[in-house]
Motif scaffolding. Structure first.
Motif, short mmCIF file in Angstrom:
data_model
loop_
_atom_site.label_atom_id
_atom_site.label_comp_id
_atom_site.label_asym_id
_atom_site.label_seq_id
_atom_site.Cartn_x
_atom_site.Cartn_y
_atom_site.Cartn_z
N ASP A 263 13.51 -0.73 2.55
CA ASP A 263 14.75 -0.11 3.12
C ASP A 263 14.11 1.03 4.31
N GLY A 264 15.16 1.05 5.03
CA GLY A 264 14.89 1.14 6.68
C GLY A 264 15.88 1.61 7.32
N MET A 265 15.60 2.31 8.55
CA MET A 265 16.97 1.34 9.47
C MET A 265 18.08 1.05 9.42
N GLY A 266 18.31 1.68 8.14
CA GLY A 266 20.41 1.42 7.62
C GLY A 266 20.28 -0.76 7.49
N TYR A 267 19.42 -0.53 5.84
CA TYR A 267 19.19 -2.01 6.05
C TYR A 267 18.73 -2.51 4.56
N HIS A 268 18.75 -3.15 3.76
CA HIS A 268 17.77 -3.09 2.55
C HIS A 268 18.01 -4.77 1.84
N GLU A 269 16.55 -5.17 1.63
CA GLU A 269 16.72 -6.73 1.63
C GLU A 269 15.67 -6.48 0.24
N ARG A 270 16.17 -7.47 -0.50
CA ARG A 270 15.17 -7.53 -2.40
C ARG A 270 15.41 -8.47 -2.48
N TYR A 271 13.40 -9.03 -2.81
CA TYR A 271 12.53 -10.57 -2.78
C TYR A 271 12.38 -10.18 -4.05
N GLU A 272 12.25 -10.87 -5.14
CA GLU A 272 12.41 -11.49 -6.06
C GLU A 272 11.48 -12.53 -6.49
N ARG B 42 0.76 -1.20 -0.18
CA ARG B 42 0.18 0.05 0.07
C ARG B 42 0.75 1.24 -0.10
N LEU B 43 0.23 2.51 -0.25
CA LEU B 43 1.43 3.86 -0.73
C LEU B 43 1.27 4.02 0.83
N SER B 44 0.15 3.84 1.76
CA SER B 44 0.15 4.88 2.79
C SER B 44 -0.55 4.00 3.32
N ASN B 45 -0.67 4.71 5.21
CA ASN B 45 -0.38 4.13 6.19
C ASN B 45 -2.31 3.79 6.18
N THR B 46 -2.77 4.82 5.68
CA THR B 46 -4.63 4.71 5.63
C THR B 46 -5.23 3.92 4.19
N GLU B 47 -4.23 3.72 3.48
CA GLU B 47 -4.96 3.03 2.26
C GLU B 47 -4.92 0.98 3.05
N LYS B 48 -6.23 0.29 2.63
CA LYS B 48 -5.68 -0.96 2.61
C LYS B 48 -4.30 -1.56 1.64
N PRO B 49 -3.90 -2.72 2.22
CA PRO B 49 -3.18 -3.40 1.58
C PRO B 49 -3.39 -4.31 0.37
N GLU B 50 -3.40 -3.90 -0.76
CA GLU B 50 -3.16 -4.83 -1.44
C GLU B 50 -2.46 -6.05 -2.48
N LYS B 51 -3.49 -6.89 -2.73
CA LYS B 51 -1.96 -8.39 -3.56
C LYS B 51 -1.33 -8.52 -4.49
N TRP B 52 -0.06 -8.11 -4.35
CA TRP B 52 0.58 -8.51 -5.92
C TRP B 52 1.40 -9.45 -5.81
N ASP B 53 0.52 -10.01 -7.53
CA ASP B 53 1.56 -11.29 -7.74
C ASP B 53 2.61 -11.51 -8.23
N TYR B 54 3.70 -12.72 -9.04
CA TYR B 54 4.91 -12.39 -10.15
C TYR B 54 3.92 -12.13 -11.41
N ASP B 55 2.67 -12.06 -12.03
CA ASP B 55 2.17 -12.02 -13.18
C ASP B 55 2.04 -10.48 -13.65
N ILE B 56 2.43 -9.79 -11.88
CA ILE B 56 2.28 -7.88 -12.26
C ILE B 56 3.67 -8.04 -11.88
N ALA B 57 4.14 -8.10 -10.36
CA ALA B 57 5.21 -7.23 -10.04
C ALA B 57 6.06 -7.73 -9.44
N LYS B 58 8.00 -7.11 -10.23
CA LYS B 58 9.08 -7.90 -10.31
C LYS B 58 9.27 -8.81 -8.74
N GLY B 59 9.17 -7.45 -7.83
CA GLY B 59 9.71 -8.29 -6.18
C GLY B 59 9.18 -6.99 -5.21
N LEU B 60 10.03 -6.99 -4.31
CA LEU B 60 9.80 -5.84 -3.31
C LEU B 60 11.60 -5.70 -2.63
#
Length: 190
Positions: A68-77, A47-65
């Motif tokens: 980032d934040g507080m000194g760390y970085h993780e990537r999932y594909e 979701r874009l902000s705390n006020t929105e409801k999360p939406e589902k994204w899978d491999y048909d549309i998204a490559k990954g996630l």
């Protein structure tokens, strides 16, 4: 002590993999959108902000996630493997001419009956390797020599180290680093 260590790893896994955090949703054209995201059961919730409801994204549309934040970085594909039938979300450990991915799974085991029943959870890491020009990632630990020859046969120095058993299936990260540093040829960007 062992139970405490197992509890710590389970807590870390649960915290890092299944909790909403600052993230960027990655599309197949490598554009990104910043917001809040989490991963549950191979699905990205974003979701874009705390006020929105999360939406589902899978491999048909998204490559990954990207988290980032507080000194760390993780990537999932989403990765196609020789094990899973559909693309599966895996953590990117190393990027280069050869990419290394980690699949983390929790295995629960029970023993005993009634009041004496014990459940132990173990975390299992499986590593997958994928060349930039390949469609599938391969788990190197199974049939190690055969897969190593297929993936790294173009690198004489690395194959010598594997044949001399300087590198084994337990040295996956070292193998990928060696290949990317000494053997891989990066394709030029247009």
């Amino acid at each position: 002590m062992i139970r405490l260590l197992i509890f710590y790893f389970i807590f870390q896994f649960q915290f890092s993999y299944c909790q909403e955090r600052e993230a960027s949703l990655i599309f197949y054209d490598n554009t990104k959108v910043k917001g809040l995201g989490e991963i549950k059961n191979n699905i990205i919730y974003f979701r874009l902000s705390n006020t929105e409801k999360p939406e589902k994204w899978d491999y048909d549309i998204a490559k990954g996630l990207d988290f980032d934040g507080m000194g760390y970085h993780e990537r999932y594909e989403y990765i196609i493997t020789d094990t899973y039938k559909k693309p599966y979300l895996m953590e990117v450990i190393e990027e280069g001419f050869v990419n290394l991915y980690r699949d983390v799974s929790v295995i629960n085991s029970s023993s005993g009956f009634g009041m004496t029943k014990n459940t132990v959870s173990l975390i299992q890491n499986s590593y997958y390797i994928k060349k930039q020009n390949e469609d599938k990632a391969f788990e190197l630990s199974l049939n190690f020599k055969k897969k190593a020859e297929k993936l790294f046969g173009d690198c004489k120095a690395l194959m010598e180290k594997i044949n001399k058993k300087e590198f084994t299936s337990k040295n996956t990260l070292d193998i990928v680093h060696f290949y990317n540093d000494y053997c891989g040829e990066y394709e030029e960007e247009d």
